[in-house]
Motif scaffolding. Sequence first.
Motif, PDB file in Angstrom:
ATOM      1  N   GLY A 240       0.637  -1.424   0.113  1.00 59.81           N
ATOM      2  CA  GLY A 240      -0.012   0.073   0.162  1.00 59.81           C
ATOM      3  C   GLY A 240       0.851   1.334   0.021  1.00 59.81           C
ATOM      4  N   VAL A 241       1.963   1.050  -0.327  1.00 65.74           N
ATOM      5  CA  VAL A 241       3.076   2.465  -0.267  1.00 65.74           C
ATOM      6  C   VAL A 241       3.114   3.125  -1.827  1.00 65.74           C
ATOM      7  N   GLY A 242       2.611   2.281  -2.694  1.00 66.45           N
ATOM      8  CA  GLY A 242       2.661   2.752  -4.000  1.00 66.45           C
ATOM      9  C   GLY A 242       3.822   2.135  -4.631  1.00 66.45           C
ATOM     10  N   LYS A 243       3.946   1.041  -4.372  1.00 67.77           N
ATOM     11  CA  LYS A 243       5.305   0.377  -5.179  1.00 67.77           C
ATOM     12  C   LYS A 243       4.775  -0.003  -6.445  1.00 67.77           C
ATOM     13  N   SER A 244       3.477  -0.586  -6.704  1.00 74.48           N
ATOM     14  CA  SER A 244       3.063  -0.750  -8.196  1.00 74.48           C
ATOM     15  C   SER A 244       3.012   0.532  -9.167  1.00 74.48           C
ATOM     16  N   THR A 245       2.370   1.744  -8.352  1.00 79.27           N
ATOM     17  CA  THR A 245       2.280   2.957  -9.061  1.00 79.27           C
ATOM     18  C   THR A 245       3.505   3.453  -9.543  1.00 79.27           C
TER      19      THR A 245
ATOM     20  N   ASN B  83       7.425   7.988  -1.522  1.00 80.59           N
ATOM     21  CA  ASN B  83       6.001   8.237  -2.167  1.00 80.59           C
ATOM     22  C   ASN B  83       4.926   8.819  -1.052  1.00 80.59           C
TER      23      ASN B  83
ATOM     24  N   PRO C 205       4.489  13.576  -4.287  1.00 78.73           N
ATOM     25  CA  PRO C 205       3.549  13.735  -3.424  1.00 78.73           C
ATOM     26  C   PRO C 205       2.193  12.950  -3.501  1.00 78.73           C
TER      27      PRO C 205
ATOM     28  N   ASP D  79      -1.168  12.817  -4.645  1.00 78.33           N
ATOM     29  CA  ASP D  79      -2.102  13.388  -6.083  1.00 78.33           C
ATOM     30  C   ASP D  79      -3.161  12.872  -6.039  1.00 78.33           C
TER      31      ASP D  79
ATOM     32  N   VAL E  18      -4.479   8.654  -8.114  1.00 80.83           N
ATOM     33  CA  VAL E  18      -5.589   7.424  -7.792  1.00 80.83           C
ATOM     34  C   VAL E  18      -6.624   7.264  -8.843  1.00 80.83           C
TER      35      VAL E  18
HETATM   36  P1  ADP Z   1       1.563  -1.242  -3.461  1.00 78.98           P
HETATM   37  O1  ADP Z   1       1.953  -1.660  -4.872  1.00 78.98           O
HETATM   38  O2  ADP Z   1       2.529  -0.586  -2.567  1.00 78.98           O
HETATM   39  O3  ADP Z   1       0.585  -1.871  -2.868  1.00 78.98           O
HETATM   40  P2  ADP Z   1      -0.008   0.756  -5.155  1.00 78.98           P
HETATM   41  O4  ADP Z   1       0.734   1.320  -6.011  1.00 78.98           O
HETATM   42  O5  ADP Z   1      -0.917  -0.212  -5.448  1.00 78.98           O
HETATM   43  O6  ADP Z   1       0.520   0.379  -3.732  1.00 78.98           O
HETATM   44  O7  ADP Z   1      -0.935   2.013  -4.487  1.00 78.98           O
HETATM   45  C1  ADP Z   1      -1.812   1.668  -3.402  1.00 78.98           C
HETATM   46  C2  ADP Z   1      -2.992   2.818  -3.597  1.00 78.98           C
HETATM   47  O8  ADP Z   1      -2.292   4.248  -3.176  1.00 78.98           O
HETATM   48  C3  ADP Z   1      -3.608   2.780  -5.090  1.00 78.98           C
HETATM   49  O9  ADP Z   1      -5.131   3.277  -5.000  1.00 78.98           O
HETATM   50  C4  ADP Z   1      -2.714   4.100  -5.659  1.00 78.98           C
HETATM   51  O10 ADP Z   1      -3.447   4.814  -6.773  1.00 78.98           O
HETATM   52  C5  ADP Z   1      -2.570   4.967  -4.538  1.00 78.98           C
HETATM   53  N1  ADP Z   1      -1.351   5.779  -4.642  1.00 78.98           N
HETATM   54  C6  ADP Z   1      -0.229   5.480  -4.694  1.00 78.98           C
HETATM   55  N2  ADP Z   1       0.702   6.524  -4.834  1.00 78.98           N
HETATM   56  C7  ADP Z   1      -0.087   7.682  -4.746  1.00 78.98           C
HETATM   57  C8  ADP Z   1       0.351   8.976  -4.595  1.00 78.98           C
HETATM   58  N3  ADP Z   1       1.418   9.482  -4.701  1.00 78.98           N
HETATM   59  N4  ADP Z   1      -0.689   9.765  -4.608  1.00 78.98           N
HETATM   60  C9  ADP Z   1      -2.086   9.275  -4.552  1.00 78.98           C
HETATM   61  N5  ADP Z   1      -2.346   8.115  -4.459  1.00 78.98           N
HETATM   62  C10 ADP Z   1      -1.438   7.188  -4.621  1.00 78.98           C
END
Ligand code: ADP
Length: 292
Positions: A50-55, A211, A248, A250, A254
């Motif tokens: 949930g830290v945005g790794k895939s993002t 992130n 940041p 943003d 999402v």
């Molecule tokens: P992980 O791979 O670490 O589990 P995800 O990339 O799936 O995390 O991101 C988890 C959620 O957070 C998703 O809904 C994604 O859109 C959101 N997210 C990730 N990075 C950001 C960001 N910088 N700003 C806003 N939302 C974000």
Amino acid sequence: MDCKSCKSTTCSAKNQQPDEKSEEFQARQRLTHRMCGIKHKILVLSGKGGVGKSTVAVNIAASLAGQGYSVGLLDVDVHGPSVPTMLGLTRAGVTQSAEGIEPVMAGPNFKVISVAFFLEHPEQAVIWRGPMKMAVIKQFLGDVNWGELDYLIIDSPPGTGDEPLSVCQLIENLDGCVMVTTPQEVASADVRRSITFCNQLAVPVLGIVENMSGFRCPKCGEVVNIFAEGGGRKMAEDMNVRFLGSVPIDPEIVKCGDSGKPYVYSFAESATAKTFEAIIAPVVETLNNQQK
Ligand code: ADP
């Protein structure tokens, strides 16, 4: 060129090991040969989910593809593959050709493979133990027709489990890991554990991305720091690894993730998109210099 005509004297896939069966040796040669066609392989890791790794993985891959590099994105997050959703490929299926499993194209120079492409329906739960995961990752690396690539970005599940371990063990010349963290996670042991994991496996840590660092106001564009600033940079310094930058929170990230269009394409001119580019730029520079 195949392994037989390769002139390398140091490649471990050159010779069969004493305890190795012929089919295992052939599979290892196939995997090594595929990886030979890829200049750089980067694993994206995080301590927690949930830290945005895939993002980050999707946006750095998309950013590199947008810059003209030929890119592959491999999603080995067996239990929670989110890459297809983020790229609008949830209905995609893979095909087989004489060259192997054909990756799904997210753009003319952007190939994608995810475990999700092999599931019968999106809600299907994957119940695999370590050796099964290792076997699947081996197939993704060795049997997918990646062709010649500049970069293969690998999105692994959080933590230091079977999937990142398999990737590190199977790819002999992995260039390194990009670690994704958040200001809240910076102080936890999880991210430090991930760095120790890389050190123990002699995999270079290419850098840390912080992130969800502050909130970018959609009205004025200014970044408001919700948590204490500079934690990621400080931790990177303490752990003696490079700090690549902060992304940041943003709301558009999402929306883009949910709608299947990479943020860096939808908001190419935004400050946050430039941040994604700036994060990967020093990694590209380092790897290019190493190649020379
Ligand atoms: P992980 O791979 O670490 O589990 P995800 O990339 O799936 O995390 O991101 C988890 C959620 O957070 C998703 O809904 C994604 O859109 C959101 N997210 C990730 N990075 C950001 C960001 N910088 N700003 C806003 N939302 C974000």
